[in-house]
Design a protein around this motif. Structure first.
Motif, short mmCIF file in Angstrom:
data_model
loop_
_atom_site.label_atom_id
_atom_site.label_comp_id
_atom_site.label_asym_id
_atom_site.label_seq_id
_atom_site.Cartn_x
_atom_site.Cartn_y
_atom_site.Cartn_z
N ASN A 12 -38.57 -77.72 -64.35
CA ASN A 12 -38.75 -78.25 -65.71
C ASN A 12 -39.26 -79.69 -65.71
O ASN A 12 -40.14 -80.03 -66.51
CB ASN A 12 -37.44 -78.16 -66.50
CG ASN A 12 -37.06 -76.74 -66.80
OD1 ASN A 12 -37.90 -75.85 -66.89
ND2 ASN A 12 -35.76 -76.50 -66.95
N ASP A 16 -42.93 -80.64 -67.20
CA ASP A 16 -43.07 -81.60 -68.29
C ASP A 16 -44.06 -82.70 -67.95
O ASP A 16 -44.85 -83.12 -68.78
CB ASP A 16 -41.71 -82.23 -68.64
CG ASP A 16 -40.81 -81.28 -69.41
OD1 ASP A 16 -41.30 -80.23 -69.90
OD2 ASP A 16 -39.60 -81.58 -69.51
N GLU A 17 -44.01 -83.18 -66.71
CA GLU A 17 -44.92 -84.25 -66.29
C GLU A 17 -46.36 -83.77 -66.17
O GLU A 17 -47.28 -84.57 -66.26
CB GLU A 17 -44.46 -84.87 -64.98
CG GLU A 17 -43.26 -85.78 -65.17
CD GLU A 17 -43.07 -86.74 -64.02
OE1 GLU A 17 -44.07 -87.27 -63.50
OE2 GLU A 17 -41.91 -86.96 -63.64
N LYS A 19 -47.80 -81.47 -68.18
CA LYS A 19 -48.15 -80.72 -69.39
C LYS A 19 -49.65 -80.68 -69.64
O LYS A 19 -50.20 -79.68 -70.02
CB LYS A 19 -47.44 -81.30 -70.60
CG LYS A 19 -46.11 -80.69 -70.80
CD LYS A 19 -45.57 -80.95 -72.18
CE LYS A 19 -44.39 -80.06 -72.34
NZ LYS A 19 -43.19 -80.57 -72.76
#
Length: 142
Positions: A12, A16-17, A19
């Motif tokens: 996760n 997220d980093e 995206k």
């Protein structure tokens, strides 16, 4: 913490980093060209007369890159199977973008290792755990 939870946590965090898909965050300026690539997973094949083949799982040549950096760039950009890839026309920019991206990937490995050692007190299973994280994200370092 179980390793399963650790893997989920880091999957996760990295997701997220990342995206915004490669190469968007790294494209700075220059003119780009669009390269159409089939929506299939590729890997680096042989070097042939100064060109690097990108091949499919059956060994069929799909693309010939002018340099190892162009080959890596295309592989990294193809991670999410976009079909069309933006690539700078200037080789030096391609090289710089690939190096920055690889630094980012390497930093994930370092952070995972540090966190793993804090939580599990030993390095047993670190390689297997980090491989599972990167595999889930289809994130390879060439």
């Amino acid at each position: 913490m179980e390793k399963k939870v650790f893997i989920e946590k880091w999957t996760n965090i990295i997701s997220d980093e990342l995206k915004i898909a490669f190469p968007k965050p790294y494209l700075e300026s220059s003119e780009v060209e669009m390269i159409e690539i089939p929506k299939i997973h590729l890997k680096i094949g042989s070097e042939l007369f100064g060109y690097f083949e990108l091949i499919d799982i059956n060994g069929n040549t799909i693309f010939q890159a002018n340099s190892i950096y162009q080959a890596k760039y295309i592989l990294y950009a193809n991670r999410i199977l976009p079909g069309v890839i933006e690539i700078p026309k200037i080789e030096e920019e391609i090289k710089n973008i690939v190096k920055k991206y690889e630094e980012k990937i390497d930093s994930f490995s370092i952070k995972i290792k540090e966190d793993f050692q804090k939580i599990f007190d030993r390095s047993d299973g670190l390689l297997e755990t980090s491989n599972q994280i990167f595999k889930r994200l289809n994130l390879l370092r060439y």
